[in-house]
Enzyme design. Structure first.
Site, PDB file in Angstrom:
ATOM      1  N   GLN A 201       4.792   8.862  -1.322  1.00 61.63           N
ATOM      2  CA  GLN A 201       4.407  10.198  -0.867  1.00 61.63           C
ATOM      3  C   GLN A 201       5.573  10.992  -0.285  1.00 61.63           C
ATOM      4  O   GLN A 201       5.483  12.207  -0.178  1.00 61.63           O
ATOM      5  CB  GLN A 201       3.278  10.087   0.171  1.00 61.63           C
ATOM      6  CG  GLN A 201       1.993   9.539  -0.442  1.00 61.63           C
ATOM      7  CD  GLN A 201       0.871   9.401   0.573  1.00 61.63           C
ATOM      8  OE1 GLN A 201       0.709   8.362   1.191  1.00 61.63           O
ATOM      9  NE2 GLN A 201       0.095  10.447   0.757  1.00 61.63           N
TER      10      GLN A 201
ATOM     11  N   HIS B 225       1.762   0.048  -0.934  1.00 59.86           N
ATOM     12  CA  HIS B 225       0.911   1.186  -0.546  1.00 59.86           C
ATOM     13  C   HIS B 225       0.534   1.963  -1.814  1.00 59.86           C
ATOM     14  O   HIS B 225       1.225   2.900  -2.204  1.00 59.86           O
ATOM     15  CB  HIS B 225       1.671   2.071   0.443  1.00 59.86           C
ATOM     16  CG  HIS B 225       0.825   3.092   1.147  1.00 59.86           C
ATOM     17  ND1 HIS B 225       0.773   3.217   2.515  1.00 59.86           N
ATOM     18  CD2 HIS B 225      -0.031   4.042   0.674  1.00 59.86           C
ATOM     19  CE1 HIS B 225      -0.058   4.189   2.854  1.00 59.86           C
ATOM     20  NE2 HIS B 225      -0.559   4.713   1.746  1.00 59.86           N
TER      21      HIS B 225
ATOM     22  N   ASN C 258      -1.809  -1.728   1.718  1.00 57.98           N
ATOM     23  CA  ASN C 258      -2.529  -0.607   2.323  1.00 57.98           C
ATOM     24  C   ASN C 258      -3.856  -0.396   1.622  1.00 57.98           C
ATOM     25  O   ASN C 258      -3.912  -0.274   0.382  1.00 57.98           O
ATOM     26  CB  ASN C 258      -1.699   0.670   2.171  1.00 57.98           C
ATOM     27  CG  ASN C 258      -2.406   1.883   2.756  1.00 57.98           C
ATOM     28  OD1 ASN C 258      -2.547   1.984   3.966  1.00 57.98           O
ATOM     29  ND2 ASN C 258      -2.879   2.779   1.908  1.00 57.98           N
ATOM     30  N   GLU C 259      -4.921  -0.354   2.392  1.00 62.79           N
ATOM     31  CA  GLU C 259      -6.246   0.034   1.899  1.00 62.79           C
ATOM     32  C   GLU C 259      -6.601  -0.553   0.534  1.00 62.79           C
ATOM     33  O   GLU C 259      -6.750   0.187  -0.445  1.00 62.79           O
ATOM     34  CB  GLU C 259      -6.368   1.555   1.850  1.00 62.79           C
ATOM     35  CG  GLU C 259      -6.311   2.208   3.209  1.00 62.79           C
ATOM     36  CD  GLU C 259      -6.645   3.710   3.171  1.00 62.79           C
ATOM     37  OE1 GLU C 259      -6.712   4.279   2.069  1.00 62.79           O
ATOM     38  OE2 GLU C 259      -6.829   4.287   4.247  1.00 62.79           O
TER      39      GLU C 259
HETATM   40  C1  FCB Z   1      -5.161   7.195   3.197  1.00 65.96           C
HETATM   41  C2  FCB Z   1      -3.891   6.724   2.519  1.00 65.96           C
HETATM   42  C3  FCB Z   1      -2.691   7.592   2.816  1.00 65.96           C
HETATM   43  C4  FCB Z   1      -3.056   9.058   2.809  1.00 65.96           C
HETATM   44  C5  FCB Z   1      -4.203   9.292   3.744  1.00 65.96           C
HETATM   45  C6  FCB Z   1      -4.583  10.736   3.891  1.00 65.96           C
HETATM   46  O1  FCB Z   1      -6.257   6.788   2.456  1.00 65.96           O
HETATM   47  O2  FCB Z   1      -3.580   5.407   2.908  1.00 65.96           O
HETATM   48  O3  FCB Z   1      -1.674   7.283   1.898  1.00 65.96           O
HETATM   49  O4  FCB Z   1      -3.353   9.451   1.524  1.00 65.96           O
HETATM   50  O5  FCB Z   1      -5.323   8.572   3.302  1.00 65.96           O
END
Ligand code: FCB
Length: 407
Positions: free
Chosen positions: A18, A110, A153-154
């Site tokens: 990003q 990520h 990440n997520e």
């Molecule tokens: C999360 C992501 C991050 C960004 C935020 C707004 O889901 O981990 O990269 O996009 O949202």
């Protein structure tokens, strides 16, 4: 004044794709070139070259921690071929943090993967875990002295992104809509619940949990880092009659992943808004004048809700808030949101929940996964000159950090 625990981490989070720019060997870069409606990351905000300035701005404001990612696609541009130069680049970032007294929190993956990994079946491939483990093993060579490491990440949002991309490929002519950006209000609830069904695919969710555990084992064996992962928390609530559906949806979207955190050293909670579930599924965010630029409702209380839910399902794994913030053009609204979120977080801490830090999303306005419009940053960036302009919210959060408390 409301004081936070001693040694509390105060900082901001970023993700390599990003902000860095020209992440040309990644699956995302390739997708951007072919996906209708998707804006390009391009140079992003050139943080690959300007990270010193970015970390300096964070430190000068009074923050003491920076979460950033190392980019797998740069470190392993070809299968099994690692770039020593790129590893050294990320080690320089870690060293720069340490020199400035900033505690680094490192994310190993990520959302993006190397293009070769994606072409070879991505996370669905039978040997996906072997490939990730090979990368994690190599990454440990630059993690000396790093205390906090997130494997991924997520993973729950990654499952959603995989689904969205697949849908794009199937529906020729469809427009890209990032799952981190709410669909326009005309998207009906049927679509929302159909999305959920794919998010909840237990095969892929369990696979992510297994991959995380394998990576955790490698990190524990080869480093002194505290290991966890970060999870998108929906702060879901039941509308009348939606209690059973809430349990079902929340299990698939989140709880399977919170459960996967048990035995970790910490878990990253990432909360932005809250949403209701009724008997038929997720209820789209109501349209309100103060909705964010990603279409979600203004719900700073979602952070406290998420923290309480996370501690319950993980059975008390220590928490770091690794993302919380708001997509808005109005920086006063950002400050208001963060202040309210921190009040709620403090309530949770007062009740004995173990929270070690708060890392705001995000340091810089950046590429929001196919969209440039939603601005979450504490710092604005001119995308032609790359000039950084700190917003009042950066100084505000720095002052909170300096007194370790909110007024
Ligand atoms: C999360 C992501 C991050 C960004 C935020 C707004 O889901 O981990 O990269 O996009 O949202």
């Amino acid at each position: 004044m409301t004081t936070f625990p001693n040694g509390f981490l105060w900082g901001a989070s970023t993700a390599p794709h990003q902000i860095e720019g020209n992440n040309v060997n990644s699956d995302w870069w390739a997708q951007e070139q072919v996906t209708p409606g998707m804006e390009l990351s391009g140079d992003a905000v050139d943080s690959y070259h300007r990270y010193r300035e970015d970390i300096q701005l964070l430190a000068d404001a009074g923050l003491n921690s920076y979460r950033f990612g190392i980019e797998w696609a740069r470190i392993e541009p070809l299968p099994g071929r690692f770039s020593k130069a790129e590893l050294a680049h990320y080690r320089r970032m870690i060293d720069h943090c340490v020199e400035l007294g900033i505690t680094p929190v490192i994310t190993l993956q990520h959302f993006t993967t190397p293009l070769w990994f994606a072409k070879d079946g991505g996370w669905s491939a039978a040997d996906a875990s072997d490939k990730f483990e090979r990368f994690v093993t190599e990454a440990t060579t630059i993690l000396d002295g790093v205390e906090w490491v997130a494997t991924m990440n997520e993973p729950n949002m990654q499952a959603a992104i995989m689904t969205a991309m697949k849908r794009m490929q199937e529906q020729a002519g469809g427009q890209w809509q990032s799952p981190t950006v709410e669909a326009d209000s005309d998207e009906d609830r049927e679509q929302a619940s159909r999305n959920f069904l794919t998010y909840a695919d237990p095969t892929i969710s369990r696979k992510f949990v297994d991959i995380h555990h394998a990576a955790r084992e490698i990190l524990h064996a080869r480093t002194d880092a505290k290991v966890g992962w970060t999870i998108a928390a929906g702060a879901l609530t039941a509308a009348p009659g939606g209690e059973a559906k809430l349990e079902e949806i929340r299990y698939g979207k989140e709880d399977i992943f919170w459960e996967g955190s048990r035995g970790d050293d910490w878990v990253g909670v990432q909360a932005y808004s809250s949403q209701e579930v009724d008997a038929t599924g997720l209820v789209p965010h109501p349209k309100r004048p103060d909705n964010t630029l990603v279409g979600t409702t203004y719900r700073p209380d979602s952070l406290e809700m998420a923290v309480r839910h996370a501690t319950e399902v993980t059975q008390g794994v220590p928490i770091i808030i690794t993302e919380n913030g708001i997509a808005t053009r109005d920086d006063a609204q950002r400050i208001r949101y963060t202040d309210e979120a921190l009040q709620g977080l403090h309530h949770a801490i007062s009740d004995g929940i173990d929270v070690r830090g708060y890392l705001h999303w995000t340091l810089l306005d950046n590429f929001e996964w196919g969209h440039w419009e939603p601005t979450f940053g504490l710092i604005a960036v001119d995308r032609d000159t790359f000039e950084r302009s700190p917003k009042p919210s950066l100084a505000w959060l720095g002052a909170v950090a300096a007194r370790n408390g909110i007024a």
